[in-house]
Design a protein around this motif. Structure first.
Motif, PDB file in Angstrom:
ATOM      1  N   ASP A  36      17.515 -11.204  68.138  1.00 19.04           N
ATOM      2  CA  ASP A  36      17.862  -9.805  67.889  1.00 19.04           C
ATOM      3  C   ASP A  36      19.174  -9.762  67.101  1.00 19.04           C
ATOM      4  O   ASP A  36      20.229 -10.122  67.628  1.00 19.04           O
ATOM      5  CB  ASP A  36      18.005  -9.081  69.226  1.00 19.04           C
ATOM      6  CG  ASP A  36      18.442  -7.637  69.098  1.00 19.04           C
ATOM      7  OD1 ASP A  36      18.539  -7.118  67.960  1.00 19.04           O
ATOM      8  OD2 ASP A  36      18.695  -7.012  70.140  1.00 19.04           O
ATOM      9  N   LEU A  37      19.106  -9.328  65.853  1.00 16.95           N
ATOM     10  CA  LEU A  37      20.305  -9.289  65.021  1.00 16.95           C
ATOM     11  C   LEU A  37      21.368  -8.362  65.588  1.00 16.95           C
ATOM     12  O   LEU A  37      22.556  -8.537  65.320  1.00 16.95           O
ATOM     13  CB  LEU A  37      19.956  -8.892  63.592  1.00 16.95           C
ATOM     14  CG  LEU A  37      19.114  -9.910  62.827  1.00 16.95           C
ATOM     15  CD1 LEU A  37      18.795  -9.404  61.426  1.00 16.95           C
ATOM     16  CD2 LEU A  37      19.809 -11.269  62.763  1.00 16.95           C
ATOM     17  N   ILE A  43      28.340 -11.107  70.065  1.00 13.88           N
ATOM     18  CA  ILE A  43      28.656 -12.532  70.022  1.00 13.88           C
ATOM     19  C   ILE A  43      29.916 -12.798  69.207  1.00 13.88           C
ATOM     20  O   ILE A  43      30.818 -13.507  69.651  1.00 13.88           O
ATOM     21  CB  ILE A  43      27.459 -13.327  69.439  1.00 13.88           C
ATOM     22  CG1 ILE A  43      26.237 -13.180  70.355  1.00 13.88           C
ATOM     23  CG2 ILE A  43      27.832 -14.791  69.219  1.00 13.88           C
ATOM     24  CD1 ILE A  43      24.934 -13.653  69.732  1.00 13.88           C
ATOM     25  N   VAL A  44      29.973 -12.240  68.019  1.00 11.82           N
ATOM     26  CA  VAL A  44      31.099 -12.473  67.103  1.00 11.82           C
ATOM     27  C   VAL A  44      32.160 -11.402  67.344  1.00 11.82           C
ATOM     28  O   VAL A  44      31.892 -10.221  67.170  1.00 11.82           O
ATOM     29  CB  VAL A  44      30.631 -12.449  65.636  1.00 11.82           C
ATOM     30  CG1 VAL A  44      31.811 -12.708  64.699  1.00 11.82           C
ATOM     31  CG2 VAL A  44      29.517 -13.465  65.402  1.00 11.82           C
ATOM     32  N   THR A  58      20.313 -16.959  62.365  1.00 10.20           N
ATOM     33  CA  THR A  58      18.914 -17.350  62.437  1.00 10.20           C
ATOM     34  C   THR A  58      18.519 -17.557  63.891  1.00 10.20           C
ATOM     35  O   THR A  58      19.362 -17.818  64.744  1.00 10.20           O
ATOM     36  CB  THR A  58      18.640 -18.640  61.634  1.00 10.20           C
ATOM     37  OG1 THR A  58      17.226 -18.805  61.483  1.00 10.20           O
ATOM     38  CG2 THR A  58      19.223 -19.861  62.306  1.00 10.20           C
ATOM     39  N   ALA A  59      17.233 -17.444  64.119  1.00  9.40           N
ATOM     40  CA  ALA A  59      16.674 -17.790  65.420  1.00  9.40           C
ATOM     41  C   ALA A  59      16.355 -19.278  65.407  1.00  9.40           C
ATOM     42  O   ALA A  59      15.872 -19.809  64.405  1.00  9.40           O
ATOM     43  CB  ALA A  59      15.408 -16.989  65.683  1.00  9.40           C
ATOM     44  N   PHE A  85      23.622 -18.863  65.713  1.00 13.17           N
ATOM     45  CA  PHE A  85      22.333 -19.457  66.043  1.00 13.17           C
ATOM     46  C   PHE A  85      21.855 -18.866  67.363  1.00 13.17           C
ATOM     47  O   PHE A  85      22.460 -19.093  68.406  1.00 13.17           O
ATOM     48  CB  PHE A  85      22.459 -20.976  66.109  1.00 13.17           C
ATOM     49  CG  PHE A  85      22.935 -21.548  64.800  1.00 13.17           C
ATOM     50  CD1 PHE A  85      22.053 -21.724  63.750  1.00 13.17           C
ATOM     51  CD2 PHE A  85      24.277 -21.853  64.607  1.00 13.17           C
ATOM     52  CE1 PHE A  85      22.499 -22.200  62.525  1.00 13.17           C
ATOM     53  CE2 PHE A  85      24.730 -22.338  63.391  1.00 13.17           C
ATOM     54  CZ  PHE A  85      23.838 -22.513  62.346  1.00 13.17           C
ATOM     55  N   LEU A  86      20.789 -18.072  67.282  1.00 16.56           N
ATOM     56  CA  LEU A  86      20.212 -17.393  68.438  1.00 16.56           C
ATOM     57  C   LEU A  86      19.071 -18.262  68.959  1.00 16.56           C
ATOM     58  O   LEU A  86      17.975 -18.263  68.400  1.00 16.56           O
ATOM     59  CB  LEU A  86      19.713 -16.000  68.039  1.00 16.56           C
ATOM     60  CG  LEU A  86      20.768 -15.102  67.379  1.00 16.56           C
ATOM     61  CD1 LEU A  86      20.119 -13.854  66.789  1.00 16.56           C
ATOM     62  CD2 LEU A  86      21.856 -14.740  68.370  1.00 16.56           C
ATOM     63  N   CYS A  87      19.337 -19.017  69.999  1.00 12.30           N
ATOM     64  CA  CYS A  87      18.420 -20.032  70.499  1.00 12.30           C
ATOM     65  C   CYS A  87      17.502 -19.457  71.580  1.00 12.30           C
ATOM     66  O   CYS A  87      17.963 -18.772  72.488  1.00 12.30           O
ATOM     67  CB  CYS A  87      19.212 -21.213  71.040  1.00 12.30           C
ATOM     68  SG  CYS A  87      20.366 -21.898  69.822  1.00 12.30           S
ATOM     69  N   ALA A  88      16.227 -19.776  71.467  1.00 10.04           N
ATOM     70  CA  ALA A  88      15.215 -19.204  72.353  1.00 10.04           C
ATOM     71  C   ALA A  88      15.341 -19.666  73.797  1.00 10.04           C
ATOM     72  O   ALA A  88      15.017 -18.917  74.717  1.00 10.04           O
ATOM     73  CB  ALA A  88      13.823 -19.528  71.821  1.00 10.04           C
TER      74      ALA A  88
END
Length: 111
Positions: A36-37, A43-44, A58-59, A85-88
């Motif tokens: 989810d962008l 996060i940042v 990116t996912a 990096f959005l990790c599943a």
């Protein structure tokens, strides 16, 4: 491509990293998160965004795809940019950290 990262700080769901890519600094964040962008705003930190540079995200869908998904972002990044990096899941997160060259000897677990 030479990538070296060390843990900068723990954040909710992951960590912020000091990362160099071929000797040039980038700001990297790896977290376990849905792709989810809108999550990037949580996060940042705002001061990082205000410091300039583009945000690349990116996912990372699974451990087997981590290398290519991380490389896709790093191939298009400039010094001082931000990579998210959005990790599943845990496996994708660990694989992304390995690709990012986490070298500080600390575990990659969530804190």
């Amino acid at each position: 491509m030479e990538i070296i990262s060390t843990r900068r700080q723990d954040i909710v769901g992951g960590m912020a990293l000091h990362t160099t890519l071929d000797g040039e600094p980038i700001r990297a964040y790896a977290v376990i998160s849905a792709p989810d962008l809108n999550a990037i705003a949580h996060i940042v930190p705002p001061e990082e965004v205000e410091a300039g540079g583009e945000i690349h995200a990116t996912a990372v869908t699974d451990a087997d795809s981590a290398e290519s998904q991380v490389a896709d972002v790093l191939d298009n990044i400039n010094p001082h940019d931000i990579a998210v990096f959005l990790c599943a899941d845990d496996a994708a997160y660990a694989a992304a950290l390995a690709v990012l060259g986490l070298r500080d000897g600390q575990d990659a677990g969530l804190h």
